[in-house]
Design a protein around this motif. Structure first.
Motif, PDB file in Angstrom:
ATOM      1  N   GLU A 133     -10.792   2.278  -1.478  1.00  0.00           N
ATOM      2  CA  GLU A 133     -10.292   3.466  -1.859  1.00  0.00           C
ATOM      3  C   GLU A 133     -10.203   4.310  -1.069  1.00  0.00           C
ATOM      4  O   GLU A 133     -11.123   4.836  -0.421  1.00  0.00           O
ATOM      5  N   ILE A 134      -8.633   5.120  -1.110  1.00  0.00           N
ATOM      6  CA  ILE A 134      -8.426   5.963  -0.052  1.00  0.00           C
ATOM      7  C   ILE A 134      -8.768   7.365  -0.732  1.00  0.00           C
ATOM      8  O   ILE A 134      -8.224   7.874  -1.632  1.00  0.00           O
ATOM      9  N   GLU A 135      -9.649   8.207  -0.088  1.00  0.00           N
ATOM     10  CA  GLU A 135      -9.936   9.428  -0.665  1.00  0.00           C
ATOM     11  C   GLU A 135      -9.148  10.419   0.136  1.00  0.00           C
ATOM     12  O   GLU A 135      -8.912  10.829   1.354  1.00  0.00           O
ATOM     13  N   LEU A 136      -8.382  11.417  -0.599  1.00  0.00           N
ATOM     14  CA  LEU A 136      -7.472  12.472  -0.211  1.00  0.00           C
ATOM     15  C   LEU A 136      -8.096  13.927  -0.869  1.00  0.00           C
ATOM     16  O   LEU A 136      -8.596  13.764  -1.982  1.00  0.00           O
ATOM     17  N   THR A 137      -8.262  14.856  -0.035  1.00  0.00           N
ATOM     18  CA  THR A 137      -8.552  15.969  -0.574  1.00  0.00           C
ATOM     19  C   THR A 137      -7.725  16.702  -1.665  1.00  0.00           C
ATOM     20  O   THR A 137      -6.495  16.422  -1.378  1.00  0.00           O
ATOM     21  N   GLU A 138      -8.339  17.294  -2.573  1.00  0.00           N
ATOM     22  CA  GLU A 138      -7.440  18.012  -3.510  1.00  0.00           C
ATOM     23  C   GLU A 138      -6.481  18.986  -2.889  1.00  0.00           C
ATOM     24  O   GLU A 138      -5.371  19.271  -3.321  1.00  0.00           O
ATOM     25  N   THR A 139      -7.016  19.663  -1.994  1.00  0.00           N
ATOM     26  CA  THR A 139      -5.731  20.713  -0.993  1.00  0.00           C
ATOM     27  C   THR A 139      -4.815  19.889  -0.787  1.00  0.00           C
ATOM     28  O   THR A 139      -3.650  20.483  -0.734  1.00  0.00           O
TER      29      THR A 139
ATOM     30  N   GLN B 249       7.679  12.871   1.867  1.00  0.00           N
ATOM     31  CA  GLN B 249       7.524  12.002   2.950  1.00  0.00           C
ATOM     32  C   GLN B 249       6.005  11.370   2.625  1.00  0.00           C
ATOM     33  O   GLN B 249       5.561  10.102   2.713  1.00  0.00           O
ATOM     34  N   LEU B 250       4.873  12.547   2.355  1.00  0.00           N
ATOM     35  CA  LEU B 250       3.889  12.111   1.927  1.00  0.00           C
ATOM     36  C   LEU B 250       3.771  11.351   0.784  1.00  0.00           C
ATOM     37  O   LEU B 250       2.730  10.301   0.612  1.00  0.00           O
ATOM     38  N   ALA B 251       4.441  11.764  -0.249  1.00  0.00           N
ATOM     39  CA  ALA B 251       4.386  11.164  -1.449  1.00  0.00           C
ATOM     40  C   ALA B 251       4.753   9.526  -1.413  1.00  0.00           C
ATOM     41  O   ALA B 251       4.379   8.556  -1.687  1.00  0.00           O
ATOM     42  N   ALA B 252       5.907   9.269  -0.424  1.00  0.00           N
ATOM     43  CA  ALA B 252       6.176   8.043  -0.045  1.00  0.00           C
ATOM     44  C   ALA B 252       5.196   7.127   0.790  1.00  0.00           C
ATOM     45  O   ALA B 252       5.196   5.997   0.313  1.00  0.00           O
ATOM     46  N   ASN B 253       4.279   7.776   1.442  1.00  0.00           N
ATOM     47  CA  ASN B 253       3.270   7.185   2.198  1.00  0.00           C
ATOM     48  C   ASN B 253       2.145   6.691   1.065  1.00  0.00           C
ATOM     49  O   ASN B 253       1.604   5.688   1.297  1.00  0.00           O
ATOM     50  N   ILE B 254       1.817   7.527   0.181  1.00  0.00           N
ATOM     51  CA  ILE B 254       0.843   7.317  -0.596  1.00  0.00           C
ATOM     52  C   ILE B 254       1.470   6.156  -1.492  1.00  0.00           C
ATOM     53  O   ILE B 254       0.506   5.141  -1.813  1.00  0.00           O
ATOM     54  N   ALA B 255       2.722   6.231  -1.812  1.00  0.00           N
ATOM     55  CA  ALA B 255       3.261   5.261  -2.843  1.00  0.00           C
ATOM     56  C   ALA B 255       3.068   3.731  -2.122  1.00  0.00           C
ATOM     57  O   ALA B 255       2.862   2.759  -2.513  1.00  0.00           O
ATOM     58  N   ARG B 256       3.321   3.871  -0.638  1.00  0.00           N
ATOM     59  CA  ARG B 256       3.237   2.460  -0.031  1.00  0.00           C
ATOM     60  C   ARG B 256       1.802   1.868  -0.076  1.00  0.00           C
ATOM     61  O   ARG B 256       1.466   0.791  -0.279  1.00  0.00           O
TER      62      ARG B 256
ATOM     63  N   LEU C  21      -4.198  -0.595  -2.551  1.00  0.00           N
ATOM     64  CA  LEU C  21      -5.173   0.095  -2.203  1.00  0.00           C
ATOM     65  C   LEU C  21      -5.624   1.052  -3.411  1.00  0.00           C
ATOM     66  O   LEU C  21      -4.348   1.576  -3.996  1.00  0.00           O
ATOM     67  N   ARG C  22      -6.763   1.351  -3.615  1.00  0.00           N
ATOM     68  CA  ARG C  22      -6.711   2.396  -4.977  1.00  0.00           C
ATOM     69  C   ARG C  22      -6.588   3.622  -4.329  1.00  0.00           C
ATOM     70  O   ARG C  22      -6.946   4.226  -3.104  1.00  0.00           O
ATOM     71  N   ILE C  23      -6.544   4.810  -5.026  1.00  0.00           N
ATOM     72  CA  ILE C  23      -6.290   6.370  -4.351  1.00  0.00           C
ATOM     73  C   ILE C  23      -7.264   7.092  -5.209  1.00  0.00           C
ATOM     74  O   ILE C  23      -7.136   7.005  -6.536  1.00  0.00           O
ATOM     75  N   SER C  24      -8.015   7.947  -4.535  1.00  0.00           N
ATOM     76  CA  SER C  24      -8.939   9.114  -4.934  1.00  0.00           C
ATOM     77  C   SER C  24      -8.546  10.361  -4.570  1.00  0.00           C
ATOM     78  O   SER C  24      -8.275  10.640  -3.500  1.00  0.00           O
TER      79      SER C  24
END
Length: 805
Positions: free
Chosen positions: A646-652, A660-667, A673-676
């Motif tokens: 599970e990859i943890e990303l900060t709320e900020t 571009q960042l959304a595309a990386n998260i989508a990949r 992988l799980r996203i938190s």
């Protein structure tokens, strides 16, 4: 009668014929001398071109030597891990190249060849993110590997067929032994690395273009002198084995002689006019006296004895000349005043700019130090200005800055006038940063009054054109000579105090102190240690269990710890922001990912195959697609099911995510992988953003848990959890350190729990002991509250040694 008529009737016909004859005689007699002079000038021009070329060669050689003296190339060549070398060390090598380049805008290409056809690294200072090394540089590398040469420089002229816009470069190459990092022996040349620096000789090309424009002919550059095309054809040796030949355009010398004719004719006219001296009386009456009077006035203006030029009563040419010179002088004075004002004034706000402030403030500070006086600097930064500028447009942003500058000037000048103090020095240093330098006595309350008056301008937002915008101000104050004795230190210390005001919650002021200086030194020391440290020697991971309402461990969060031999224990809250701001985050994140995934098998042996490992990834790292490739490679290396990570990303970070960042998260999600979303509720999120999140898990921030587990706020807690569940996201409560919080979170529907009530972060070796200590503590049919009560009791009784770690 005008002066021209007088000259014509008196002496002009007499002397003009004589001077014209003399001019024609000189013209025909000096033809060969002029030709030789022109050729000498052309040779001098080409010699200058050769000198510029040698300078360009020297700069490329110095750049390569500087890079070879640094550790970046050695670390890169010695590193065996291709991923780490290409990313982390490649970034560091790129930074060194940019830092060592004389001009950051100049084209520089840097390549490391592992073999004739194998490029280990390539970087060029251009705007093309997909730039590749030129075929000519590849061919040069192959030729050098096949030759006995260890060092080589080459002037490369790209083929127009490959790239019509390509410009010549000077390539300097040197072989580097991978073991000794020195020059290899000839027998080991094939296994050595070839380091190549290619610099675009901008000054040489500019000079070359100037010569071609002036002489109307192309400069031919080649290994041998070009065939002579005319008598003026000239060749110069740029360097051993490289020549430049210039053939002026046809008719160039003839055109130059036309210039000579014009000069001689003009000389004849001038000499004819000067011959008016033959008639002294007429010269004095009609020419000398008026000209002398005008000359005296011009001389007086030049030496400062008078400020202007008076109009002449004389008529004719002398009168008009005097009037025109007066007009020209007046225009020059006005233009100089405007130029002086523009060089000292910020174009947007109309107040002083950085250059004027540095000069004027330095003089004030020097005077204060010399006389034992005092002066104070208020460094003002506008909070949230970028948000307003991006949200409402640059027009509103510019209007806000102009309005603020005007109000700052009025406020500060009014306070200084009321206290009968010297006028302040106000300037816009950059973007949304302003500075106010004042001279006041210690303890007279002036600084407090100024700070309060400035902050009052932002009460309830800042009003511009009838609308209020959510900006505030952070003010840093530094005093001379208490905090600094020169303007550079004074600005630096006030800037540090301003950042302290921001960290205190913004919309306030802070005074520079020794603690701030120590904090700044500490940040620099942490940055330097991060740059030099070996992660395997100083980093370690601890794991914090995550449990469900029955106390079953469903996952662990990997937490980084740094034990520095120089700094001691450094917390992530301190070194992670420094690493992100200095570009060192890749070095940390990649090490954490590799170490955590290597430990997953042991963690699952303790808690079961379904255990999920949560790994924090820096928000700055996800600006590059390289992290996705590295995660995929690590999953394959350790044979890990992506659902177990599970990859943890900060709320900020989630709030600021772009395309571009959304595309990386989508990949990452496509990889399985799980996203938190970590630290949810830290103060940045709206309901809309919560609905828009594409995450599997939401981790409630410990401060949010602390607030919402109060009895009167329990409905809000239940609403937040219900909204997350409606978005099909599991909810983890962080900071569970009391039984009361656990009970309230459980009743509100929280899915998972994490906190010191359950376990402190533990090293991998202690997880098994912790699990063993609580294994038989909970009956199968126990309620969640009973389960955690028994788990806590068992933990506190049997594992105090582990907790102390």
């Amino acid at each position: 009668m005008t002066l021209g008529k007088r000259a014509f009737f008196l002496i002009f016909p007499v002397v003009l014929a004589g001077y014209l004859v003399a001019a024609l005689t000189v013209y025909y007699a000096q033809g060969q001398s002029v030709f030789a002079l022109e050729r000498a000038r052309l040779i001098k021009q080409l010699d200058h071109l050769a000198a510029v070329f040698q300078t360009e060669i020297t700069e490329s050689r110095i750049l390569l030597f500087s890079l070879l003296e640094s550790n970046s190339i050695r670390l890169f060549v010695a590193e065996s891990n291709e991923s780490y070398r290409s990313n982390a060390l490649g970034v560091r090598l790129q930074e060194n190249i940019k830092a060592l380049a004389e001009d950051p805008r100049k084209f520089v290409a840097f390549a490391i060849f592992g073999a004739p056809d194998d490029i280990d690294y390539y970087f060029e200072n251009s705007e093309d993110p997909f730039a590749e090394i030129s075929p000519e540089q590849r061919a040069l590398a192959k030729r050098l590997y096949d030759s006995p040469e260890m060092i080589d420089w080459t002037y490369i002229q790209p083929s127009a067929a490959n790239d019509p816009d390509a410009r010549p470069v000077i390539a300097y190459s040197e072989f580097l032994d991978r073991t000794t990092f020195g020059r290899p022996v000839l027998s080991a040349k094939k296994s050595a690395a070839l380091i190549q620096v290619a610099v675009q000789p901008d000054r040489f090309l500019k000079r070359l273009q100037a010569l071609e424009t002036e002489y109307g002919g192309a400069v031919q550059i080649g290994p041998r002198p070009a065939t002579a095309g005319s008598g003026l054809t000239t060749t110069v040796e740029l360097a051993p084995g490289l020549f430049a030949t210039l053939t002026p355009r046809e008719g160039y010398f003839a055109a130059a002689r036309w210039h000579e004719k014009a000069v001689l004719g003009l000389g004849a006219l001038i000499m004819s006019v000067l011959s008016i001296a033959l008639i002294i009386t007429l010269i004095r009456r009609y020419v000398t006296n008026p000209v002398a009077a005008l000359d005296l006035q011009v001389t007086g203006v030049m030496d400062g004895s008078q400020t202007g030029i008076a109009e002449s009563p004389a008529g004719g040419e002398i009168g008009r000349l005097t009037a025109n010179i007066k007009k020209l002088h007046d225009q020059s004075v006005e233009a100089f005043g405007l130029l002086k004002k523009s060089s000292h004034t910020d174009a947007l706000t109309g107040i002083g700019n950085r250059a004027h402030f540095n000069t004027a403030a330095a003089a004030i500070v020097e005077a204060a130090v010399a006389s034992g006086g005092r002066c104070s600097l208020l460094f003002i930064d506008i909070d949230n200005f970028k948000f307003v500028n991006d949200r409402h447009g640059h027009a509103i942003g510019d209007l806000l800055l102009k309005t603020l500058a005007a109000r700052l000037g009025e406020t500060v000048e009014r306070i200084m006038a009321e206290r009968k103090l010297p006028p302040p020095l106000l300037a816009r240093l950059s973007g949304d940063e302003f500075a106010v330098l004042v001279r006041s006595k210690a303890g007279d309350g002036t600084l407090r009054a100024l700070s309060c008056a400035i902050l009052d301008q932002f009460f309830g937002g800042f009003e511009v054109a009838g609308k209020r915008y959510p900006v505030t101000a952070s003010i840093g104050v530094a005093i001379c000579p208490d905090d600094a004795t020169n303007i550079t230190e004074l600005v630096s210390n006030a800037d540090a105090a301003m950042y302290q005001a921001k960290s205190n919650g913004k919309n306030g002021s802070a005074r520079f102190s020794r603690a701030l200086a120590d904090k700044r030194d500490r940040q620099r020391q942490v940055q330097e240690e991060l740059r030099l440290m070996n992660p395997d020697e100083q980093f370690r991971l601890v794991y914090m269990p995550i449990v469900d309402p029955r106390g079953r461990v469903t996952g662990c969060e990997a937490l980084l710890r740094w034990d520095s031999p120089v700094l001691g224990a450094v917390t992530p809250d301190e070194f992670v922001p420094i690493a992100e701001s200095t570009g060192l985050f890749s070095k940390i994140d990649w090490w954490v990912i590799n170490r955590a995934m290597s430990d997953l098998a042991q963690i699952q042996m303790v808690f079961g195959r379904d255990t999920v490992l949560a790994i924090n990834v820096s928000s700055a790292e996800l600006h590059s697609a390289a992290i996705c490739d590295y995660l995929a490679a690590s999953l394959a290396l350790y044979d890990i099911d992506p659902k177990a990570i599970e990859i943890e990303l900060t709320e900020t970070f989630a709030v600021k995510v772009g395309d571009q960042l959304a595309a990386n998260i989508a990949r990452l999600r496509e990889m399985g992988l799980r996203i938190s979303i970590d630290d949810f509720g830290a103060g940045y999120t709206s309901v809309k953003q919560l609905i828009d999140y594409t995450a599997d898990t939401i981790k409630l921030d410990r401060q949010l848990v602390q607030n919402l587990t109060q009895e009167q706020l329990r409905p809000a807690l239940e609403a937040v959890i219900a909204l997350c569940h409606a978005q099909k996201m599991a909810v983890i409560g962080e900071g569970v350190d009391t039984k009361e919080k656990l009970a309230i979170l459980t009743e509100a529907g929280c899915d998972l729990f994490q906190g010191y009530l359950i376990s402190r972060p533990l090293p991998l070796t202690d997880l098994a002991a912790w699990a063993e200590a609580r294994r038989d503590a909970v009956p199968v049919q126990a309620s969640p509250a009973q389960a955690f009560e028994k788990i806590t009791a068992a933990f506190l009784k049997g594992t105090r040694r582990i907790a102390s770690l």
